[in-house]
Design a protein around this motif. Sequence first.
Motif, short mmCIF file in Angstrom:
data_model
loop_
_atom_site.label_atom_id
_atom_site.label_comp_id
_atom_site.label_asym_id
_atom_site.label_seq_id
_atom_site.Cartn_x
_atom_site.Cartn_y
_atom_site.Cartn_z
N VAL A 256 -8.61 -48.15 19.33
CA VAL A 256 -7.58 -47.30 18.77
C VAL A 256 -8.22 -45.91 18.65
O VAL A 256 -9.01 -45.66 17.75
N PHE B 93 -0.08 -48.62 21.10
CA PHE B 93 -0.32 -49.02 19.72
C PHE B 93 0.75 -48.46 18.81
O PHE B 93 1.13 -47.29 18.92
N HIS C 49 0.20 -53.96 18.95
CA HIS C 49 0.32 -53.33 20.25
C HIS C 49 1.42 -54.01 21.04
O HIS C 49 1.77 -55.15 20.79
N GLU D 103 -0.40 -43.90 21.31
CA GLU D 103 -0.45 -44.37 19.93
C GLU D 103 0.72 -43.75 19.19
O GLU D 103 0.89 -42.53 19.21
#
Length: 152
Positions: free
Chosen positions: A85, A105, A116, A143
């Motif tokens: 991450v 993510f 995820h 993300e």
Amino acid sequence: MGAHLDHHLAGDRLVDAARNALVHAGEQWTEMRADVFAALAALQKPASAYDIARNVSALRDKPVAPNSVYRILDLFVRTNLARRVESANAYVVNSHPGCRHDCIFLICDSCGQAMHLDDDVLTGALRQAAAAAGFAEVRPVVEIRGLCRECA
């Protein structure tokens, strides 16, 4: 292939799949690597190498250097056993090590939980856009931050 959340392994099945994937990649499944994997798999949210080193040190009843854990985590990322991450400089276990996808993510800003999902259409579009801009060997990092279902 579109978005999916499937075939996530846990417990002994996850450890067996991880060991098999690592050996298939030409690497050894050592006691230290097994301990780092177990510590990572036991955590419910992304963890730093320092967190994992602390847990492995407690498990082994002797100090384990974070640098050693970083090297193992790098190996796990290369062999698809873990995911990094990026925004948190932390790691999560890949609960389906035999499956290769670019990871998206979803990170909770309240509790720190990260889940995820794989969406090959979305990440494929990102790869194509990067290639059109002249980038090679693209690795999409996506993300999304917000609140998870429990915290919302």
